[in-house]
Design a protein around this motif. Sequence first.
Motif, PDB file in Angstrom:
ATOM      1  N   ALA A  21       0.832  -1.205   0.000  1.00 39.51           N
ATOM      2  CA  ALA A  21       0.000   0.000   0.000  1.00 39.51           C
ATOM      3  C   ALA A  21       0.865   1.254   0.000  1.00 39.51           C
ATOM      4  O   ALA A  21       0.562   2.232  -0.699  1.00 39.51           O
ATOM      5  N   GLY A  22       1.952   1.248   0.775  1.00 44.45           N
ATOM      6  CA  GLY A  22       2.855   2.387   0.780  1.00 44.45           C
ATOM      7  C   GLY A  22       3.540   2.581  -0.559  1.00 44.45           C
ATOM      8  O   GLY A  22       3.756   3.719  -1.009  1.00 44.45           O
ATOM      9  N   ALA A  23       3.878   1.469  -1.228  1.00 46.28           N
ATOM     10  CA  ALA A  23       4.488   1.565  -2.557  1.00 46.28           C
ATOM     11  C   ALA A  23       3.512   2.138  -3.563  1.00 46.28           C
ATOM     12  O   ALA A  23       3.898   2.903  -4.452  1.00 46.28           O
ATOM     13  N   ARG A  24       2.237   1.794  -3.429  1.00 48.47           N
ATOM     14  CA  ARG A  24       1.240   2.381  -4.324  1.00 48.47           C
ATOM     15  C   ARG A  24       1.142   3.895  -4.105  1.00 48.47           C
ATOM     16  O   ARG A  24       1.032   4.670  -5.063  1.00 48.47           O
ATOM     17  N   THR A  25       1.200   4.332  -2.843  1.00 50.16           N
ATOM     18  CA  THR A  25       1.191   5.768  -2.570  1.00 50.16           C
ATOM     19  C   THR A  25       2.388   6.447  -3.233  1.00 50.16           C
ATOM     20  O   THR A  25       2.265   7.545  -3.787  1.00 50.16           O
ATOM     21  N   GLU A  26       3.538   5.775  -3.219  1.00 48.56           N
ATOM     22  CA  GLU A  26       4.730   6.338  -3.849  1.00 48.56           C
ATOM     23  C   GLU A  26       4.552   6.481  -5.353  1.00 48.56           C
ATOM     24  O   GLU A  26       4.869   7.531  -5.923  1.00 48.56           O
ATOM     25  N   VAL A  27       4.031   5.441  -6.020  1.00 46.22           N
ATOM     26  CA  VAL A  27       3.874   5.547  -7.475  1.00 46.22           C
ATOM     27  C   VAL A  27       2.800   6.577  -7.822  1.00 46.22           C
ATOM     28  O   VAL A  27       2.890   7.252  -8.853  1.00 46.22           O
ATOM     29  N   ASP A  28       1.800   6.728  -6.972  1.00 46.11           N
ATOM     30  CA  ASP A  28       0.809   7.783  -7.214  1.00 46.11           C
ATOM     31  C   ASP A  28       1.450   9.162  -7.125  1.00 46.11           C
ATOM     32  O   ASP A  28       1.133  10.068  -7.912  1.00 46.11           O
TER      33      ASP A  28
END
Length: 598
Positions: A463-470
């Motif tokens: 989930a944190g990685a998704r926030t980063e790519v966003d």
Amino acid sequence: MSRLDKHQVCELYRWPKHVGDPTGRRAVSIDRQGLLRTPAAATDAVEAITLRELLSALDTAVVGVVDAPAGDNVMISSVALVDGSDLSSDAEAYAPVPDLYLHAGVTNAEAIRWFNEVAQRSPEHRPAAVMSKNATESSTLRTAARRAGVALLEVHPKARWDHVLPLVKRMLDRSRRHRAALGEPDLLATDTDLFGLAQMVAQNAGGLVSIEDAQSHVLAYSASNESADNLRTLSILGREGPRDYLRALEQWGVFDRLRESDAVIDVPAHPKLGTERRLVVSIRQPSDEGSPAPGILGSIWLQQGATPFTDDAADVLRGASAIAGRIIWRSLNAPSTEGLLIQRLFGARGGGVDVPSLAGALSLPVTGPAAVVGFALTSTENSAPPDQFASIGSMIRLHASSFRHDSVATIIGKRAYVLLPGYRSASTVAAWARQLVDDFEAKRSVVLRAAVAVQVMDLGQVAGARTEVDRVLDGTAATFPENRVTTLAESRTAVLLGEILDLVGAHPELYDPRLDALFDYDLKHASSLRESAEAYLAQYGDVRAAAAALQVHPNTLRYRLRRVEDITGIDLGDPSDRLLLELQLSLHRRKEVTEPPA
């Protein structure tokens, strides 16, 4: 069905052929929540349906009971599609076993030997029922099944296993409890499901009901009786109807009328082809009043049986069409249970998952390096229709599975996200993403951007990685196509500047109204003062370099810059004024990129 055929069924529905089994011989199991499981996978008890309910829904055209030693009230909560090689004692030395086995390509000798082995097990290690196309061929087989205490069910020889398995799974999915367990609203609370709807229409309109999708595949049907014609039987078995009859429907204009209107159409009997009279109505996508005509989602067919239709049969069909439209539309837009878990893995729908359980269900490693890739459309991201991006997301999922067989992908909003286990190198993942982006543009004229996050060391960090790519996708939208595929490390300046601009843009009091006068002047006089100021700032105040970039004389640019100062009251010789002007112009450019005019 051969072993290859069984595997093709699994590929068709994207189910792994063997899950968590080093021998590679364990059967594919799907519990009623739509999750894959094997005999080794311990799961909590789930609400089951009875064998009687399952058989009633599947219809006598598909399956019938040969023998049921324990009666038809036994509970079914999971199903496995197996072939002869799966029926070995070493592959089934785990508990719990699936409740229902589909014997695809299993010979009588293999089935008899397996039933004899099952008879030696304790009751909790035995299945409740077996479906087979050979169920009536051998009395020895029936005796072995009875000795094992297992219900033996005969599947119609023309039924396709890749049709029967989804039907069984759909019945196991009918329970609403699994949605409540996931914290989801009960989507069917105000309506019945399609099978229940078909049965209600049959009872109220008279006749036999089939509900089909837009490609004429049967989704649900009412119970059959002796008055079912050959067309209905073939359709329920997953077979195509007689080609002569389909041509007749085309000649009569039935398909055209279904596409063009929501009227109930009366289709006459065709004695030469052995088909009875039918009423049919289209199923359409729900829409608000005044919106364009919704797309067609399918159709409801009512075959006349031994008695005439009721007087209000057409009204019943019209009402059923509206209900079916809501059910199908919701199912098309609601992810499966597995899809919900994947979305929560990526931090959507409230987030929060039981990581070990999800890892087991999806055959993912709990720890270890992984990469997350996010894909977005370019400037059309906010205006692309949902169905277009759903198609794009499906293609991305297919490419990801080809690149890494244990990848998982999902669509959240109008972005697609992919988890690639086993990768710690950003360059390797970026090369794959770049190739995919290039292929989409060359072959489908779809322009995508991608962002990569690596060093995801366990599933809890997804989930944190998704926030980063966003962050990267949001921050680099204005710099496309330079940052077509990038990472946070490569685009940190653009990302941080973009987030600063977003913060400024979120506070109207931080907007400098002096720019309005500049924009109004350009619009009224068809001039390019804004462009001149941007070129001057981009060249760090070097008038000659800026003039060369604009292809004008330096004196012309000097005149324009004086006009900018006169109109706005900004002193271009003051560093603070220049910084503020550049920030405000950057904010304007960002809005133009991320919020294109309608």
